[in-house]
Design an enzyme around this catalytic site. Structure first.
Site, PDB file in Angstrom:
ATOM      1  N   GLY A   1     -30.001 -33.872 -39.728  1.00 56.46           N
ATOM      2  CA  GLY A   1     -30.107 -34.594 -38.318  1.00 56.46           C
ATOM      3  C   GLY A   1     -28.846 -34.266 -37.788  1.00 56.46           C
TER       4      GLY A   1
ATOM      5  N   ASP B   1     -26.075 -36.317 -36.887  1.00 59.57           N
ATOM      6  CA  ASP B   1     -24.893 -36.523 -37.623  1.00 59.57           C
ATOM      7  C   ASP B   1     -24.405 -35.544 -38.785  1.00 59.57           C
ATOM      8  OD1 ASP B   1     -24.616 -38.363 -35.940  1.00 59.57           O
ATOM      9  OD2 ASP B   1     -24.723 -40.127 -37.141  1.00 59.57           O
TER      10      ASP B   1
ATOM     11  N   ALA C   1     -29.240 -39.996 -44.564  1.00 61.20           N
ATOM     12  CA  ALA C   1     -30.873 -39.997 -44.571  1.00 61.20           C
ATOM     13  C   ALA C   1     -31.350 -41.336 -44.354  1.00 61.20           C
ATOM     14  CB  ALA C   1     -31.388 -39.326 -45.848  1.00 61.20           C
TER      15      ALA C   1
ATOM     16  N   SER D   1     -34.643 -43.843 -39.182  1.00 57.65           N
ATOM     17  CA  SER D   1     -33.517 -44.108 -38.500  1.00 57.65           C
ATOM     18  C   SER D   1     -34.377 -44.586 -36.869  1.00 57.65           C
ATOM     19  CB  SER D   1     -32.669 -43.035 -38.111  1.00 57.65           C
ATOM     20  OG  SER D   1     -33.237 -42.121 -37.277  1.00 57.65           O
TER      21      SER D   1
ATOM     22  N   THR E   1     -24.855 -49.699 -39.384  1.00 55.09           N
ATOM     23  CA  THR E   1     -25.162 -49.545 -37.925  1.00 55.09           C
ATOM     24  C   THR E   1     -24.922 -50.875 -37.177  1.00 55.09           C
ATOM     25  OG1 THR E   1     -26.916 -49.318 -36.453  1.00 55.09           O
ATOM     26  CG2 THR E   1     -27.626 -49.986 -38.462  1.00 55.09           C
TER      27      THR E   1
ATOM     28  N   GLU F   1     -26.986 -51.938 -35.022  1.00 52.51           N
ATOM     29  CA  GLU F   1     -28.244 -52.679 -35.064  1.00 52.51           C
ATOM     30  C   GLU F   1     -28.028 -53.808 -36.042  1.00 52.51           C
ATOM     31  OE1 GLU F   1     -31.369 -52.298 -33.426  1.00 52.51           O
ATOM     32  OE2 GLU F   1     -29.914 -51.231 -32.038  1.00 52.51           O
TER      33      GLU F   1
ATOM     34  N   LYS G   1     -30.964 -52.028 -42.914  1.00 54.22           N
ATOM     35  CA  LYS G   1     -29.590 -51.433 -43.016  1.00 54.22           C
ATOM     36  C   LYS G   1     -28.453 -52.615 -43.333  1.00 54.22           C
ATOM     37  CE  LYS G   1     -29.417 -47.225 -41.800  1.00 54.22           C
ATOM     38  NZ  LYS G   1     -28.826 -46.316 -42.442  1.00 54.22           N
TER      39      LYS G   1
ATOM     40  N   HIS H   1     -24.378 -43.104 -31.110  1.00 52.37           N
ATOM     41  CA  HIS H   1     -23.495 -42.118 -30.526  1.00 52.37           C
ATOM     42  C   HIS H   1     -24.504 -40.813 -30.433  1.00 52.37           C
ATOM     43  CE1 HIS H   1     -24.219 -43.185 -35.207  1.00 52.37           C
ATOM     44  NE2 HIS H   1     -24.284 -41.939 -35.136  1.00 52.37           N
TER      45      HIS H   1
END
Ligand code: GDD
Length: 343
Positions: A11, A13, A81, A84, A125, A127, A153, A179
């Protein structure tokens, strides 16, 4: 030589973090899921595909996690992982909980069994703050998750904190606000904007179709944030840190900045799902609203307070959202112009 294990290395990041850790002298192991073809385009773009070792791990299988830890004995694990996609989590809430939260328990238990000295970075996150729109959010702000993704999360965040306190593991939650970068997945809004605007700038006439363009996000540059992840892991004591720029702009403004970078001047007309935007220089329609992209519960505004990271990690974002929008738009324009596929 230290060994780092990055889950989700393919991914955005994962790729930036891998490059940073390689430059810091680490041996980098990356996990990927079993599939007929592994997409390493981000590692390829950064020129590090040959410098990372890939291991096949399914995060839903405890045995897989245990084996990879026993085989490579990492000093540090970065758990990136995840399922997302916030929107997708409304369709796949149970899978999202498994992949994002129960998987973290598997990882934490495996660390306890294999070596409690292994350090863990958990990708938390913004979120998690979801419904808290009235203030800029820091490490002690209340969580108000607004999607199955955010709920998962929060659970992972709490589990990580609990293992730090109950079992004295070195675990950090990095609470990262949005980001982005040219390596961002094309389904996330910023990259969706820059790929579609680049296509339009090269003569395609299909307008960009977006959902809620009034949502506001605190967008920073992913590479800056990946450096911050590593800084958290080099401290004497584990702690949680918010990484953010402290400034939020709307999706609409991101579109305007990206369009300007491609020499388009946008004017918006209409309201709600009837709103459109056209380029005042050519008269072409550039943007339409598509209610299909609305979410069942929307997070309207997120702004982060990264003062703890600034003070304790000496971390600060280096790239503004306007520079970011321009960088992403130019990169996609050049990719398309050279005939490269948009991945
Ligand atoms: N994806 C998408 N597609 N989002 C749209 C669209 C569209 O067509 N139109 C408007 N949006 C709005 C979304 O409703 C949301 O308010 C905002 O754009 C940002 O959406 P995303 O780019 O999909 O990101 P996100 O904020 O939901 O979540 C991302 O950032 C989080 C914080 O770092 C993801 O990367 C999460 O995994 C991550 O935790």
């Amino acid at each position: 030589m230290k060994t780092a294990l990055i889950t989700g290395i393919t991914g955005q990041d994962g790729a930036y973090l891998a490059r940073h850790l390689i430059n810091e002298g680490y041996r980098v192991i990356g996990t990927k899921r079993r599939s007929a073809s592994t997409n390493t385009w981000r590692l390829d773009e950064l020129g590090i595909t040959e410098r990372v070792e890939l291991a096949t791990v399914e995060m839903l299988e405890f045995g897989n996690i245990l084996s990879v830890l026993q085989e490579f004995r990492p000093d540090e694990i970065y758990n990136l992982a995840a399922q997302s996609f916030v929107g997708v989590s409304f369709e796949q809430p149970i899978f999202t909980m498994e992949a994002n939260a129960v998987a973290v328990y598997r990882l934490l238990e495996a660390i306890r069994i294999v070596d409690p000295e292994i350090r863990l970075y958990q990708a938390s996150t913004s979120e998690m703050y979801g419904g808290i729109t009235t203030e800029s959010c820091g490490e002690t702000s209340r969580f108000y998750p607004k999607s199955p993704y955010a709920v998962s999360k929060v659970a992972a965040h709490m589990a990580t904190t609990n293992y730090r306190e109950a079992h004295q593991l070195f675990c950090c939650n990095g609470i990262l606000f949005n980001h982005e970068s040219p390596l961002r997945g094309a389904e996330f809004v910023t990259r969706k904007i820059t790929t579609n605007l680049a296509r339009l700038a090269l003569g395609d006439d299909r307008p960009l179709r977006l959902g809620n363009i009034d949502a506001r996000r605190d967008w920073g540059y992913a590479e800056d944030y990946c450096h911050g992840m590593h800084l958290m892991m080099t401290r004497d004591n584990p702690a949680d840190y918010v990484l953010a720029t402290g400034t939020a702009i709307s999706v609409r403004d991101f579109v305007i900045h990206a369009a300007e970078a491609l020499d388009m001047q946008l004017e918006f007309d209409g309201e709600g799902s009837e709103e459109t935007a056209h380029d005042t220089r050519t008269g072409r329609c550039i943007l339409r609203i598509d209610p299909e992209h609305y979410r069942p519960a929307e997070v309207n505004t997120l702004i982060g307070d990264a003062s703890k990271a600034r003070q304790e990690l000496d971390w600060a974002p280096k790239i503004s959202v306007v520079e970011l929008a321009g960088m992403m738009a130019h990169k996609d324009y050049n990719r398309l112009k050279s005939g490269a596929a948009i991945l």
